[in-house]
Design a protein around this motif. Structure first.
Motif, PDB file in Angstrom:
ATOM      1  N   VAL A   9       0.855  -1.188   0.000  1.00 34.51           N
ATOM      2  CA  VAL A   9       0.000   0.000   0.000  1.00 34.51           C
ATOM      3  C   VAL A   9       0.892   1.239   0.000  1.00 34.51           C
ATOM      4  O   VAL A   9       1.962   1.248   0.605  1.00 34.51           O
ATOM      5  N   SER A  10       0.438   2.286  -0.688  1.00 37.42           N
ATOM      6  CA  SER A  10       1.221   3.526  -0.696  1.00 37.42           C
ATOM      7  C   SER A  10       1.184   4.169   0.684  1.00 37.42           C
ATOM      8  O   SER A  10       0.224   4.004   1.449  1.00 37.42           O
ATOM      9  N   VAL A  11       2.224   4.917   0.996  1.00 38.19           N
ATOM     10  CA  VAL A  11       2.274   5.628   2.268  1.00 38.19           C
ATOM     11  C   VAL A  11       1.124   6.630   2.345  1.00 38.19           C
ATOM     12  O   VAL A  11       0.526   6.818   3.405  1.00 38.19           O
ATOM     13  N   ARG A  23      11.178   8.947   7.577  1.00 33.96           N
ATOM     14  CA  ARG A  23      11.649   8.143   6.456  1.00 33.96           C
ATOM     15  C   ARG A  23      11.008   8.501   5.125  1.00 33.96           C
ATOM     16  O   ARG A  23      11.395   7.944   4.095  1.00 33.96           O
ATOM     17  N   LEU A  24      10.044   9.399   5.137  1.00 32.05           N
ATOM     18  CA  LEU A  24       9.393   9.818   3.893  1.00 32.05           C
ATOM     19  C   LEU A  24       9.531  11.325   3.724  1.00 32.05           C
ATOM     20  O   LEU A  24      10.248  11.785   2.844  1.00 32.05           O
ATOM     21  N   VAL A  25       8.897  12.066   4.592  1.00 30.40           N
ATOM     22  CA  VAL A  25       8.885  13.524   4.470  1.00 30.40           C
ATOM     23  C   VAL A  25      10.298  14.100   4.542  1.00 30.40           C
ATOM     24  O   VAL A  25      10.702  14.869   3.669  1.00 30.40           O
ATOM     25  N   GLY A  55      12.301  13.567   1.505  1.00 32.85           N
ATOM     26  CA  GLY A  55      11.754  14.101   0.263  1.00 32.85           C
ATOM     27  C   GLY A  55      11.163  13.060  -0.669  1.00 32.85           C
ATOM     28  O   GLY A  55      11.068  13.278  -1.877  1.00 32.85           O
ATOM     29  N   LYS A  56      10.714  11.940  -0.108  1.00 29.40           N
ATOM     30  CA  LYS A  56      10.116  10.887  -0.931  1.00 29.40           C
ATOM     31  C   LYS A  56       8.670  11.222  -1.253  1.00 29.40           C
ATOM     32  O   LYS A  56       8.015  11.970  -0.535  1.00 29.40           O
ATOM     33  N   ASN A  57       8.158  10.612  -2.299  1.00 31.39           N
ATOM     34  CA  ASN A  57       6.780  10.815  -2.742  1.00 31.39           C
ATOM     35  C   ASN A  57       5.865   9.824  -2.025  1.00 31.39           C
ATOM     36  O   ASN A  57       6.047   8.607  -2.127  1.00 31.39           O
ATOM     37  N   ALA A  58       4.856  10.340  -1.329  1.00 38.33           N
ATOM     38  CA  ALA A  58       3.947   9.492  -0.550  1.00 38.33           C
ATOM     39  C   ALA A  58       3.080   8.602  -1.417  1.00 38.33           C
ATOM     40  O   ALA A  58       2.646   7.535  -0.987  1.00 38.33           O
ATOM     41  N   GLU A  59       2.812   9.038  -2.652  1.00 41.74           N
ATOM     42  CA  GLU A  59       1.960   8.261  -3.552  1.00 41.74           C
ATOM     43  C   GLU A  59       2.716   7.068  -4.148  1.00 41.74           C
ATOM     44  O   GLU A  59       2.162   5.982  -4.304  1.00 41.74           O
ATOM     45  N   SER A  60       3.985   7.259  -4.447  1.00 39.94           N
ATOM     46  CA  SER A  60       4.748   6.201  -5.105  1.00 39.94           C
ATOM     47  C   SER A  60       5.583   5.347  -4.145  1.00 39.94           C
ATOM     48  O   SER A  60       6.115   4.310  -4.538  1.00 39.94           O
ATOM     49  N   GLN A  69       5.918   2.758  -1.164  1.00 41.40           N
ATOM     50  CA  GLN A  69       5.113   1.746  -0.483  1.00 41.40           C
ATOM     51  C   GLN A  69       5.479   1.689   1.001  1.00 41.40           C
ATOM     52  O   GLN A  69       6.601   2.015   1.400  1.00 41.40           O
ATOM     53  N   VAL A  70       4.527   1.270   1.786  1.00 41.33           N
ATOM     54  CA  VAL A  70       4.710   1.172   3.229  1.00 41.33           C
ATOM     55  C   VAL A  70       5.951   0.355   3.578  1.00 41.33           C
ATOM     56  O   VAL A  70       6.678   0.694   4.505  1.00 41.33           O
ATOM     57  N   LYS A  71       6.224  -0.694   2.834  1.00 40.69           N
ATOM     58  CA  LYS A  71       7.366  -1.552   3.165  1.00 40.69           C
ATOM     59  C   LYS A  71       8.690  -0.798   3.140  1.00 40.69           C
ATOM     60  O   LYS A  71       9.642  -1.204   3.797  1.00 40.69           O
ATOM     61  N   ALA A  72       8.751   0.322   2.428  1.00 40.73           N
ATOM     62  CA  ALA A  72       9.990   1.093   2.335  1.00 40.73           C
ATOM     63  C   ALA A  72      10.263   1.934   3.585  1.00 40.73           C
ATOM     64  O   ALA A  72      11.399   2.350   3.810  1.00 40.73           O
ATOM     65  N   ILE A  73       9.237   2.179   4.393  1.00 40.16           N
ATOM     66  CA  ILE A  73       9.434   3.038   5.563  1.00 40.16           C
ATOM     67  C   ILE A  73       9.055   2.381   6.885  1.00 40.16           C
ATOM     68  O   ILE A  73       9.269   2.956   7.950  1.00 40.16           O
ATOM     69  N   MET A  74       8.483   1.179   6.846  1.00 37.94           N
ATOM     70  CA  MET A  74       8.016   0.535   8.075  1.00 37.94           C
ATOM     71  C   MET A  74       9.191   0.154   8.970  1.00 37.94           C
ATOM     72  O   MET A  74      10.335   0.053   8.533  1.00 37.94           O
TER      73      MET A  74
END
Length: 130
Positions: free
Chosen positions: A19-21, A56-58, A61-66, A68-73
Motif C-alpha cells: 500500500v502507498s504511504v 523516512r518519507l517527508v 523528500g520521498k513521494n507518498a503516492e509512489s 510503499q509502506v514496506k519502504a518506511i516501516m
C-alpha cells in the motif's frame, strides 16, 4: 502493578506492505490512530507509524503516492505479553527506542500499546500500585 492488558488498544489496524504511504496515512487520519501493523501474505512483518512517515518519507523528500509502506516501516515488530506490567512495556520501548509495541497473548498479536497509552492521565491513578 498495572498490566498492559488494562491500557492496550484492542482494535488492530493492518495494512499490506504494498500500500502507498499516502493511502496508509489517509487510513490513519480517518481512524485517528498513530500506527498500523504491516502484513505480507497475512503475516505480520512490521509496523508503520507517524514517526516513520515523518522521518523516512517527508524528511527524505520521498513521494507518498509512489512509496510503499514496506519502504518506511519498522521491522521486526517488538512485542510485549498482555500480562507484563506497563513498567515492563515502558522499559522495552526505552531500551529499543520505539513508541509502540504489539501486545501478545499466547504468542498471538491481539493489540497495541503506545507510550501515550502508558502516560495517559486516566491510568496515572494506578501509579500507587507500582
Amino acid at each position: 502493578m498495572v498490566p498492559v492488558r488494562k491500557i492496550m488498544t484492542k482494535g488492530i489496524e493492518k495494512v499490506d506492505v504494498n500500500v502507498s504511504v499516502r493511502d496508509a496515512a489517509r487510513i490513519m487520519k480517518a481512524k485517528k490512530i498513530g500506527s498500523m501493523l504491516v502484513e505480507k501474505d497475512k503475516e505480520l512483518v512490521g509496523i508503520v507509524t507517524e514517526t516513520d512517515i515523518v522521518r523516512r518519507l517527508v524528511a527524505d523528500g520521498k513521494n507518498a503516492e509512489s512509496t510503499q509502506v514496506k519502504a518506511i516501516m519498522s521491522s521486526p515488530i517488538l512485542t510485549v505479553d498482555i500480562e507484563k506490567s506497563i513498567i515492563d512495556a515502558n522499559d522495552l520501548m526505552d531500551k529499543n527506542h520505539v513508541r509502540h509495541l504489539a501486545v501478545t497473548e499466547e504468542g498471538e498479536v491481539i493489540g497495541l500499546v503506545s507510550c501515550r497509552d502508558i502516560m495517559h492521565p486516566l491510568f496515572m491513578e494506578g501509579i500507587e500500585e507500582w
